[in-house]
Design an enzyme around this catalytic site. Structure first.
Site, short mmCIF file in Angstrom:
data_model
loop_
_atom_site.label_atom_id
_atom_site.label_comp_id
_atom_site.label_asym_id
_atom_site.label_seq_id
_atom_site.Cartn_x
_atom_site.Cartn_y
_atom_site.Cartn_z
N CYS A 112 27.18 4.44 3.24
CA CYS A 112 26.42 5.65 3.48
C CYS A 112 27.12 6.85 2.83
CB CYS A 112 26.21 5.82 4.99
SG CYS A 112 25.09 7.13 5.50
N HIS A 113 27.60 7.80 3.63
CA HIS A 113 28.34 8.95 3.11
C HIS A 113 29.85 8.67 3.02
CE1 HIS A 113 24.56 10.87 4.24
NE2 HIS A 113 24.90 11.92 3.52
N GLY A 114 30.29 7.48 3.43
CA GLY A 114 31.70 7.10 3.37
C GLY A 114 32.32 7.22 1.98
#
Length: 179
Positions: A112-114
Site C-alpha cells: 500500500c503506502h509502505g
C-alpha cells in the site's frame, strides 16, 4: 505450508496502520512458524485504521529504539496512509529500514503506502515496485519503475498495492523467507 520455525520477522508500524496489512502477514507468518515482533515508536499498543474508521489495537513487542535489524530475517512494512507517513519522518525508522539492506539478502516487504519508507530510505532506485496508485509518482521520483501488479518482487524487495493483494503478498514473503 512452508515451515519458518527458525525465522524471526519484524513488522514496523505505528498508529494508523492499515489493520489487515499488519494482521494478515503477521498471522500468516506465525502460522508458518515464524516469530513475529511488532516494532513501534512507543511501547504499549498501536491503533489500526480499518475501512473508514479507527480499528483495533495491536500490542507492540519492541520499541524501535531497542530493535536491532541484525536480529531479524525479514521486515514487513504495512501501509495505510497515516502509518508510513509518520514513520518516514522518523530518523530511527528510516535507519532501521536501511539496516535490512546492508547485505541485500533479507526480504523487505511493503504494501500500500509502505513503499514510502523504501523511497525515504533511498533503496528503490532502479527497482521494480508496486504500491497504492496514489504514491506512484513518489516511487518513480525515488528512481523505481512502478508496476500495476498484485505483487512485485525485485531482489529482496517485495511490494503489493492494497489489502486485496494480501494472499499473494503473504505467500511471496513466506517463499522468500524459506529460500
Amino acid at each position: 505450508m512452508t515451515t519458518l520455525s527458525n525465522k524471526r520477522v519484524a513488522i514496523l508500524a505505528t498508529d494508523g496502520f492499515e489493520q489487515s496489512e499488519l494482521e494478515s502477514p503477521k498471522k500468516h507468518l506465525q502460522a508458518s512458524g515464524a516469530q513475529v515482533d511488532v516494532i513501534s515508536l512507543e511501547s504499549g499498543t498501536i491503533k489500526g485504521w480499518d475501512g473508514d474508521n479507527w480499528g483495533s489495537d495491536v500490542k507492540v513487542d519492541i520499541r524501535l529504539q531497542h530493535a536491532n535489524a541484525d536480529n531479524y530475517d525479514a521486515l514487513v512494512l504495512p501501509g495505510g496512509l497515516i502509518n508510513p507517513d509518520t514513520l518516514r519522518t522518523n530518523d530511527k525508522a528510516i535507519a532501521f529500514v536501511k539496516a535490512f539492506f546492508k547485505d541485500n539478502s533479507k526480504p523487505v516487504a511493503a504494501i500500500c503506502h509502505g513503499p514510502w519508507l523504501l523511497a525515504e530510505a533511498g533503496v528503490i532506485e532502479s527497482k521494480q515496485i508496486t504500491s497504492f496508485p496514489s504514491i506512484r509518482t513518489d516511487v518513480e521520483n525515488a528512481g523505481a519503475f512502478w508496476k500495476d501488479k498484485e505483487v512485485v518482487q525485485d531482489g529482496q524487495i517485495i511490494t503489493s498495492r492494497n489489502p486485496g493483494d494480501l494472499d499473494a503478498f503473504n505467500s511471496t514473503i513466506a517463499k522468500a523467507l524459506a529460500a
